[in-house]
Design a protein around this motif. Sequence first.
Motif, PDB file in Angstrom:
ATOM      1  N   THR A   1      -0.549  -6.770   7.320  1.00 51.18           N
ATOM      2  CA  THR A   1      -0.366  -6.617   5.912  1.00 51.18           C
ATOM      3  C   THR A   1       1.096  -6.395   5.789  1.00 51.18           C
ATOM      4  OG1 THR A   1      -2.336  -5.135   6.005  1.00 51.18           O
ATOM      5  CG2 THR A   1      -0.745  -4.721   4.240  1.00 51.18           C
ATOM      6  N   TRP A   2       1.982  -6.100   6.749  1.00 51.53           N
ATOM      7  CA  TRP A   2       3.216  -6.148   6.575  1.00 51.53           C
ATOM      8  C   TRP A   2       3.822  -7.580   6.451  1.00 51.53           C
ATOM      9  CZ3 TRP A   2       7.381  -3.786   5.507  1.00 51.53           C
ATOM     10  CH2 TRP A   2       8.510  -4.144   5.608  1.00 51.53           C
TER      11      TRP A   2
ATOM     12  N   HIS B   1      -3.780   1.940   1.532  1.00 46.27           N
ATOM     13  CA  HIS B   1      -4.552   1.034   0.816  1.00 46.27           C
ATOM     14  C   HIS B   1      -6.059   1.088   1.309  1.00 46.27           C
ATOM     15  CE1 HIS B   1      -0.875  -0.350  -0.805  1.00 46.27           C
ATOM     16  NE2 HIS B   1      -0.285  -0.722   0.348  1.00 46.27           N
TER      17      HIS B   1
ATOM     18  N   LYS C   1      -1.888 -16.211  -3.962  1.00 48.05           N
ATOM     19  CA  LYS C   1      -1.179 -16.323  -2.906  1.00 48.05           C
ATOM     20  C   LYS C   1      -0.605 -17.861  -2.570  1.00 48.05           C
ATOM     21  CE  LYS C   1      -2.892 -14.294   0.800  1.00 48.05           C
ATOM     22  NZ  LYS C   1      -3.518 -13.533   1.958  1.00 48.05           N
TER      23      LYS C   1
ATOM     24  N   ARG D   1      -5.007  -7.452  -2.770  1.00 50.20           N
ATOM     25  CA  ARG D   1      -4.650  -8.669  -1.731  1.00 50.20           C
ATOM     26  C   ARG D   1      -5.214  -8.094  -0.587  1.00 50.20           C
ATOM     27  NH1 ARG D   1       0.820  -9.009  -3.954  1.00 50.20           N
ATOM     28  NH2 ARG D   1       1.658  -7.564  -2.133  1.00 50.20           N
TER      29      ARG D   1
ATOM     30  N   HIS E   1       1.825  -9.302   3.041  1.00 49.35           N
ATOM     31  CA  HIS E   1       1.880  -8.643   1.801  1.00 49.35           C
ATOM     32  C   HIS E   1       3.005  -7.462   1.617  1.00 49.35           C
ATOM     33  CE1 HIS E   1      -2.236 -10.253   1.679  1.00 49.35           C
ATOM     34  NE2 HIS E   1      -2.541  -9.166   2.162  1.00 49.35           N
TER      35      HIS E   1
ATOM     36  N   SER F   1       3.958  -4.501   2.834  1.00 50.35           N
ATOM     37  CA  SER F   1       3.731  -3.370   2.889  1.00 50.35           C
ATOM     38  C   SER F   1       3.370  -2.996   4.166  1.00 50.35           C
ATOM     39  CB  SER F   1       2.499  -3.344   2.095  1.00 50.35           C
ATOM     40  OG  SER F   1       1.991  -1.693   1.904  1.00 50.35           O
TER      41      SER F   1
ATOM     42  N   THR G   1      -2.065  -6.990  -6.862  1.00 47.38           N
ATOM     43  CA  THR G   1      -1.215  -5.509  -6.187  1.00 47.38           C
ATOM     44  C   THR G   1      -1.759  -5.770  -4.773  1.00 47.38           C
ATOM     45  OG1 THR G   1      -3.468  -4.356  -6.464  1.00 47.38           O
ATOM     46  CG2 THR G   1      -1.919  -4.201  -8.002  1.00 47.38           C
ATOM     47  N   VAL G   2      -1.019  -4.992  -3.883  1.00 46.28           N
ATOM     48  CA  VAL G   2      -1.212  -4.987  -2.371  1.00 46.28           C
ATOM     49  C   VAL G   2      -2.579  -4.700  -2.337  1.00 46.28           C
ATOM     50  CG1 VAL G   2      -0.491  -4.205  -0.355  1.00 46.28           C
ATOM     51  CG2 VAL G   2       1.280  -4.735  -1.949  1.00 46.28           C
ATOM     52  N   LYS G   3      -2.963  -3.529  -2.924  1.00 42.60           N
ATOM     53  CA  LYS G   3      -4.431  -3.123  -2.587  1.00 42.60           C
ATOM     54  C   LYS G   3      -5.406  -4.149  -2.992  1.00 42.60           C
ATOM     55  CE  LYS G   3      -6.478  -0.066  -5.490  1.00 42.60           C
ATOM     56  NZ  LYS G   3      -7.259   1.284  -6.305  1.00 42.60           N
TER      57      LYS G   3
END
Length: 127
Positions: A54-55, A66, A123, A38, A58, A60, A34-36
């Motif tokens: 983060t953008w 997060h 990743k 990562r 990931h 997001s 999940t993004v959270k």
Amino acid sequence: MKGAATWNENARGQAGVFETADTTSAFSFPHPSTVKGRVLGDLLAGRTITHKDTWIEHGSSRLAHHAYALRRDGWPVDMVEREVPTSDSGRTAAVGFYSLPQDAIDQAGERGQRFVAAVRALKGGAS
């Protein structure tokens, strides 16, 4: 069952939260895909990250969300706001830099480092 994994698929639009019954840690670990998860992997690796990181890494634009969710799960995510230059006429903008205190990384211990390794494996080994 001690050590058994549980999966919460009740949150609409979320991949779920992966936790174990391990009671040796005060922290909750999200699923590493999940993004959270990562974001937590980045923070546990000792990185200081921004919304832009983060953008780019990931996909997001919601790092503040997060961080909020990780704080709710017991992680003491720090945010320091800094003025940074922009590309237009010398204007500056306030940017949040997010990190975990070293004592939280230390408290997460081996389990935290295994989590970082799991995130990196997903990743493709990138740090």
